[in-house]
Structure formats: structure tokens, C-alpha cells
Design a protein around this motif. Structure first.
Motif, PDB file in Angstrom:
ATOM      1  N   ALA A 142     -21.716   5.326   5.534  1.00  0.00           N
ATOM      2  CA  ALA A 142     -20.396   5.127   6.154  1.00  0.00           C
ATOM      3  C   ALA A 142     -20.450   5.429   7.652  1.00  0.00           C
ATOM      4  O   ALA A 142     -19.843   4.716   8.464  1.00  0.00           O
ATOM      5  N   ARG A 143     -21.196   6.443   8.030  1.00  0.00           N
ATOM      6  CA  ARG A 143     -21.293   6.838   9.439  1.00  0.00           C
ATOM      7  C   ARG A 143     -21.868   5.707  10.287  1.00  0.00           C
ATOM      8  O   ARG A 143     -21.572   5.574  11.468  1.00  0.00           O
ATOM      9  N   ARG A 144     -22.691   4.876   9.650  1.00  0.00           N
ATOM     10  CA  ARG A 144     -23.355   3.801  10.404  1.00  0.00           C
ATOM     11  C   ARG A 144     -22.572   2.490  10.374  1.00  0.00           C
ATOM     12  O   ARG A 144     -23.072   1.465  10.824  1.00  0.00           O
ATOM     13  N   MET A 145     -21.359   2.530   9.816  1.00  0.00           N
ATOM     14  CA  MET A 145     -20.520   1.320   9.800  1.00  0.00           C
ATOM     15  C   MET A 145     -19.600   1.326  11.015  1.00  0.00           C
ATOM     16  O   MET A 145     -18.843   2.270  11.226  1.00  0.00           O
ATOM     17  N   ASP A 146     -19.645   0.249  11.795  1.00  0.00           N
ATOM     18  CA  ASP A 146     -18.800   0.132  12.987  1.00  0.00           C
ATOM     19  C   ASP A 146     -17.347  -0.140  12.576  1.00  0.00           C
ATOM     20  O   ASP A 146     -17.095  -0.559  11.444  1.00  0.00           O
ATOM     21  N   PRO A 147     -16.388   0.034  13.479  1.00  0.00           N
ATOM     22  CA  PRO A 147     -14.997  -0.311  13.163  1.00  0.00           C
ATOM     23  C   PRO A 147     -14.907  -1.752  12.646  1.00  0.00           C
ATOM     24  O   PRO A 147     -15.517  -2.653  13.221  1.00  0.00           O
ATOM     25  N   GLY A 148     -14.166  -1.939  11.549  1.00  0.00           N
ATOM     26  CA  GLY A 148     -14.010  -3.269  10.946  1.00  0.00           C
ATOM     27  C   GLY A 148     -15.114  -3.626   9.968  1.00  0.00           C
ATOM     28  O   GLY A 148     -15.013  -4.629   9.264  1.00  0.00           O
ATOM     29  N   ALA A 149     -16.189  -2.823   9.917  1.00  0.00           N
ATOM     30  CA  ALA A 149     -17.314  -3.149   9.025  1.00  0.00           C
ATOM     31  C   ALA A 149     -16.879  -3.060   7.564  1.00  0.00           C
ATOM     32  O   ALA A 149     -15.959  -2.325   7.220  1.00  0.00           O
ATOM     33  N   ARG A 150     -17.575  -3.820   6.707  1.00  0.00           N
ATOM     34  CA  ARG A 150     -17.238  -3.867   5.275  1.00  0.00           C
ATOM     35  C   ARG A 150     -18.454  -3.580   4.423  1.00  0.00           C
ATOM     36  O   ARG A 150     -19.550  -4.065   4.722  1.00  0.00           O
ATOM     37  N   LEU A 151     -18.208  -2.851   3.348  1.00  0.00           N
ATOM     38  CA  LEU A 151     -19.251  -2.559   2.354  1.00  0.00           C
ATOM     39  C   LEU A 151     -18.815  -3.185   1.034  1.00  0.00           C
ATOM     40  O   LEU A 151     -17.643  -3.126   0.674  1.00  0.00           O
TER      41      LEU A 151
ATOM     42  N   LEU B  94     -16.758   7.402  -0.930  1.00  0.00           N
ATOM     43  CA  LEU B  94     -16.546   6.468   0.184  1.00  0.00           C
ATOM     44  C   LEU B  94     -15.277   6.829   0.951  1.00  0.00           C
ATOM     45  O   LEU B  94     -15.260   6.824   2.188  1.00  0.00           O
ATOM     46  N   ALA B  95     -14.223   7.184   0.213  1.00  0.00           N
ATOM     47  CA  ALA B  95     -12.960   7.553   0.875  1.00  0.00           C
ATOM     48  C   ALA B  95     -13.144   8.853   1.662  1.00  0.00           C
ATOM     49  O   ALA B  95     -12.668   8.970   2.793  1.00  0.00           O
ATOM     50  N   ARG B  96     -13.846   9.823   1.076  1.00  0.00           N
ATOM     51  CA  ARG B  96     -14.054  11.098   1.794  1.00  0.00           C
ATOM     52  C   ARG B  96     -14.931  10.900   3.032  1.00  0.00           C
ATOM     53  O   ARG B  96     -14.883  11.704   3.966  1.00  0.00           O
ATOM     54  N   ALA B  97     -15.705   9.814   3.030  1.00  0.00           N
ATOM     55  CA  ALA B  97     -16.539   9.528   4.211  1.00  0.00           C
ATOM     56  C   ALA B  97     -15.748   8.773   5.276  1.00  0.00           C
ATOM     57  O   ALA B  97     -16.320   8.321   6.266  1.00  0.00           O
ATOM     58  N   GLY B  98     -14.448   8.599   5.061  1.00  0.00           N
ATOM     59  CA  GLY B  98     -13.593   8.024   6.102  1.00  0.00           C
ATOM     60  C   GLY B  98     -13.348   6.532   5.957  1.00  0.00           C
ATOM     61  O   GLY B  98     -12.820   5.905   6.873  1.00  0.00           O
ATOM     62  N   LEU B  99     -13.716   5.948   4.817  1.00  0.00           N
ATOM     63  CA  LEU B  99     -13.521   4.503   4.634  1.00  0.00           C
ATOM     64  C   LEU B  99     -12.269   4.234   3.811  1.00  0.00           C
ATOM     65  O   LEU B  99     -11.897   5.048   2.950  1.00  0.00           O
ATOM     66  N   SER B 100     -11.613   3.096   4.067  1.00  0.00           N
ATOM     67  CA  SER B 100     -10.579   2.650   3.131  1.00  0.00           C
ATOM     68  C   SER B 100     -11.303   1.975   1.963  1.00  0.00           C
ATOM     69  O   SER B 100     -12.398   1.424   2.127  1.00  0.00           O
ATOM     70  N   VAL B 101     -10.668   2.040   0.777  1.00  0.00           N
ATOM     71  CA  VAL B 101     -11.321   1.539  -0.436  1.00  0.00           C
ATOM     72  C   VAL B 101     -10.428   0.485  -1.069  1.00  0.00           C
ATOM     73  O   VAL B 101      -9.218   0.694  -1.220  1.00  0.00           O
ATOM     74  N   GLY B 102     -11.009  -0.642  -1.414  1.00  0.00           N
ATOM     75  CA  GLY B 102     -10.235  -1.731  -2.018  1.00  0.00           C
ATOM     76  C   GLY B 102     -11.000  -2.375  -3.154  1.00  0.00           C
ATOM     77  O   GLY B 102     -12.122  -1.980  -3.486  1.00  0.00           O
ATOM     78  N   GLN B 103     -10.351  -3.374  -3.721  1.00  0.00           N
ATOM     79  CA  GLN B 103     -10.900  -4.034  -4.898  1.00  0.00           C
ATOM     80  C   GLN B 103     -11.800  -5.193  -4.505  1.00  0.00           C
ATOM     81  O   GLN B 103     -11.410  -6.023  -3.677  1.00  0.00           O
ATOM     82  N   GLY B 104     -12.978  -5.251  -5.124  1.00  0.00           N
ATOM     83  CA  GLY B 104     -13.873  -6.382  -4.893  1.00  0.00           C
ATOM     84  C   GLY B 104     -13.478  -7.560  -5.765  1.00  0.00           C
ATOM     85  O   GLY B 104     -12.603  -7.444  -6.628  1.00  0.00           O
TER      86      GLY B 104
ATOM     87  N   THR C  60     -16.163  -2.877  -5.905  1.00  0.00           N
ATOM     88  CA  THR C  60     -15.468  -2.089  -4.887  1.00  0.00           C
ATOM     89  C   THR C  60     -15.831  -2.604  -3.504  1.00  0.00           C
ATOM     90  O   THR C  60     -16.991  -2.898  -3.233  1.00  0.00           O
ATOM     91  N   LEU C  61     -14.809  -2.687  -2.643  1.00  0.00           N
ATOM     92  CA  LEU C  61     -15.020  -2.945  -1.218  1.00  0.00           C
ATOM     93  C   LEU C  61     -14.619  -1.684  -0.463  1.00  0.00           C
ATOM     94  O   LEU C  61     -13.732  -0.948  -0.902  1.00  0.00           O
ATOM     95  N   ALA C  62     -15.259  -1.445   0.659  1.00  0.00           N
ATOM     96  CA  ALA C  62     -14.846  -0.323   1.513  1.00  0.00           C
ATOM     97  C   ALA C  62     -14.977  -0.780   2.953  1.00  0.00           C
ATOM     98  O   ALA C  62     -15.805  -1.641   3.267  1.00  0.00           O
ATOM     99  N   SER C  63     -14.137  -0.227   3.801  1.00  0.00           N
ATOM    100  CA  SER C  63     -14.159  -0.665   5.196  1.00  0.00           C
ATOM    101  C   SER C  63     -13.814   0.482   6.132  1.00  0.00           C
ATOM    102  O   SER C  63     -13.071   1.391   5.771  1.00  0.00           O
ATOM    103  N   ARG C  64     -14.373   0.386   7.326  1.00  0.00           N
ATOM    104  CA  ARG C  64     -13.950   1.330   8.369  1.00  0.00           C
ATOM    105  C   ARG C  64     -12.819   0.666   9.142  1.00  0.00           C
ATOM    106  O   ARG C  64     -13.049  -0.105  10.067  1.00  0.00           O
ATOM    107  N   GLY C  65     -11.614   0.860   8.629  1.00  0.00           N
ATOM    108  CA  GLY C  65     -10.429   0.393   9.363  1.00  0.00           C
ATOM    109  C   GLY C  65     -10.013  -1.036   9.077  1.00  0.00           C
ATOM    110  O   GLY C  65      -8.933  -1.443   9.483  1.00  0.00           O
ATOM    111  N   GLY C  66     -10.823  -1.828   8.382  1.00  0.00           N
ATOM    112  CA  GLY C  66     -10.445  -3.229   8.132  1.00  0.00           C
ATOM    113  C   GLY C  66      -9.499  -3.339   6.941  1.00  0.00           C
ATOM    114  O   GLY C  66      -9.422  -2.444   6.111  1.00  0.00           O
ATOM    115  N   GLU C  67      -8.756  -4.462   6.890  1.00  0.00           N
ATOM    116  CA  GLU C  67      -7.846  -4.735   5.766  1.00  0.00           C
ATOM    117  C   GLU C  67      -8.650  -5.108   4.534  1.00  0.00           C
ATOM    118  O   GLU C  67      -9.606  -5.875   4.639  1.00  0.00           O
ATOM    119  N   LEU C  68      -8.241  -4.584   3.362  1.00  0.00           N
ATOM    120  CA  LEU C  68      -8.942  -4.908   2.120  1.00  0.00           C
ATOM    121  C   LEU C  68      -7.932  -5.277   1.038  1.00  0.00           C
ATOM    122  O   LEU C  68      -6.801  -4.777   1.059  1.00  0.00           O
TER     123      LEU C  68
END
Ligand SMILES: C[S@@+](CC[C@H](N)C(=O)[O-])C[C@H]1O[C@@H](n2cnc3c(N)ncnc32)[C@H](O)[C@@H]1O
Length: 262
Positions: free
Chosen positions: A196-205, A218-228, A238-246
Motif C-alpha cells: 500500500a505504501r508504494r501505491m501512488d494517489p489514485g492507484a488501484r489494487l 488493506l484498510a488499515r494501510a490507508g486504502l479504500s476498499v471496494g468490490q471487485g 476485492t479492489l483497493a485504492s489510494r484515494g480513487g473511487e471504487l
């Protein structure tokens, strides 16, 4: 050191007609029965289409591919980038060189699903033929073709990720280890925090698991969590993002995650 060889991986045909490999010891497949190539495109590479416009405008997608396996997710990412006029800059981490050697043999016997996959296999195989396969070849292999870049790194991803340069950042992460039941280390919260630390703003996992403890990490690492997206009859992933819409988690899953984080 592996107790098995490339010949110990068993090939299996998945429901969309593409091949996968089954692990020699625990027997788990590298892909969903619903379709190896379908999963690579719909679960993983589809993330590239949804990247923020600012990322696409740079013209290059920086991908962290965790678990190279047969290289199918990489191939799907390559094709998704090429369809959008983007270059792929992939860093792919793999512990076990025997899986790629098994893939070379499998796709000499059977047709592969895509031109992108053929190109990735050919490039890696040519390099190994020139230098000898690991452990003779260097643990890192950089491939450059048509302006794309693949940096393939052999070793335990928990170590090799830490060894990347401190400022290395990614736009997309494919988190595709074997399941937490048979292979827990890459689902560990500390490892996920480093990803998560290496994901730039807007990045998606993207990952196939719906496990609550992975979503919590993933959420505790600062990512938003959504449905894949669902793939075949499989759960949504599961999708996760640093600040992006999911796409939001379904109501029950969202409540479970909120309770676990409270
Ligand atoms: C489900 S398969 C990946 C399939 C692959 N993404 C593809 O598209 O073909 C999981 C892969 O993770 C690798 N793996 C397992 N533990 C690992 C570790 N600690 N570090 C890096 N790779 C690991 C396995 O050897 C295996 O190739």
C-alpha cells in the motif's frame, strides 16, 4: 530451495479453454476454474481501464505484479495497455522459477491464449536460454520491447519488494498469491502495508480474495476498499485504492468491514 521441479507442476484446462498449472505440493491452481485468461483480463487487467485520467495522460502504467506464475496477468495488462496506447512498466515478483519453466513447456505443447502472452514467454525464455535458467541467470531480468518494460525479480516478494528503490511507486497492483489457506505469507498485514505504501494517489489494487482479514489489512494501510468484478461464478474479489473511487462493497460485507475496523 524448492523440493519440486518444473516437471512436477500439472497442467489443467480451465472453462474458457485456457491453461493453468496446479502446484506440485498443495495442488491449488494458479487461476480460477472459470477461466485463467478470463480471470487475467476481467479481474486484473480491467483495472487499467479505470485508472484516473491523470495517470493515463502520463502514457505509462507502472504495474506491481505479485506472483508472476504463468505470466497471464502480465499478458492481459500488456494487451490492455496497448489497446489504450499506453506503455507498460511492470515489476513482477516470483518466488519459484519452476513455475515459469513449466509454463514454457506447457505453451510449447498447447496454444497460448494471446499474442501478448506469447511475447512475454518468448522474451523470458530467450533470456534464460542465453544465460541459463535460475539459479545461473541473475535473479532480476529486465526486458524491453516496443517501449514496454518488464522487470522480473526472482525471490520472496516480502524481501524483493523491500529491496526496490525507496522511491519506486505504482499505479496498479495485481495481488495474486495462492490462497491464504495454503500459502499465508503474502497475505500478511506487514507485507500488505508495504504494498500500500508504494501505491501512488489514485492507484488501484485488485485481488481475488474476499477474506475479511485481508480487507481489514488493506484498510488499515490507508486504502479504500471496494468490490471487485465477479469472474464466472466466483465471488467478487476485492479492489483497493489510494484515494480513487471504487464500486462499494455489498451492504453486508461493508458492515462486517466497518465492525472489524471499529
Ligand atoms: C496464483 S499463482 C499466480 C498466477 C499469475 N499471476 C499468472 O497470471 O499466471 C501464485 C504465484 O505466487 C508465487 N509465490 C508464492 N509465494 C511467493 C512469494 N513469497 N513471493 C513471490 N511469489 C510467490 C507462486 O510461486 C505462484 O507462481
Amino acid at each position: 530451495m524448492n523440493a519440486h521441479t518444473a516437471g512436477d507442476w500439472r497442467a489443467a484446462l480451465t472453462q474458457d479453454g485456457s491453461w493453468t498449472l496446479l502446484h506440485p505440493a498443495h495442488g491449488e491452481g494458479c487461476h480460477s476454474d472459470a477461466g485463467a485468461w478470463t480471470q487475467a483480463r476481467e479481474r486484473y487487467a480491467a483495472v487499467i481501464a479505470d485508472l484516473p485520467e491523470a495517470t493515463k495522460a502520463r502514457g505509462c502504467v507502472r504495474l506491481l505484479d505479485i506472483g508472476t506464475g504463468l505470466g497471464l496477468n502480465l499478458a492481459a495488462a500488456l494487451e490492455a495497455c496497448e489497446a489504450r496506447g499506453l506503455k507498460l512498466d511492470a515489476t513482477s515478483l516470483e518466488l519459484d522459477p519452476t513455475v515459469l519453466v513449466a509454463a514454457f513447456a506447457l505453451f510449447r505443447r498447447e496454444p497460448t491464449c494471446s499474442d501478448g502472452h506469447r511475447r512475454i514467454l518468448d522474451a523470458l525464455e530467450a533470456r534464460w536460454e542465453a544465460q541459463g535458467p535460475p539459479p545461473h541467470a541473475p535473479a532480476t531480468a529486465a526486458l524491453e520491447s516496443r517501449g514496454h518494460r518488464l522487470n522480473w525479480i526472482l525471490g520472496d516478494a516480502r524481501r524483493t519488494l523491500l529491496e526496490l528503490s525507496e522511491d519506486r511507486r505504482f499505479d496498479v497492483v495485481f495481488l495474486d498469491p495462492f490462497s491464504p489457506r495454503v500459502d499465508p505469507p503474502l497475505w500478511d498485514a506487514d507485507f500488505l502495508a508495504e504494498v500500500a505504501r508504494r501505491m501512488d494517489p489514485g492507484a488501484r489494487l485488485s485481488t481475488y480474495t474476499v477474506a475479511l482479514r485481508v480487507r481489514v489489512a488493506l484498510a488499515r494501510a490507508g486504502l479504500s476498499v471496494g468490490q471487485g468484478p465477479p469472474v464466472g461464478r466466483k465471488a467478487a474479489g476485492t479492489l483497493a485504492s489510494r484515494g480513487g473511487e471504487l464500486p462499494p462493497l455489498d451492504e453486508r460485507a461493508g458492515q462486517r468491514l466497518a465492525r472489524a475496523l471499529a
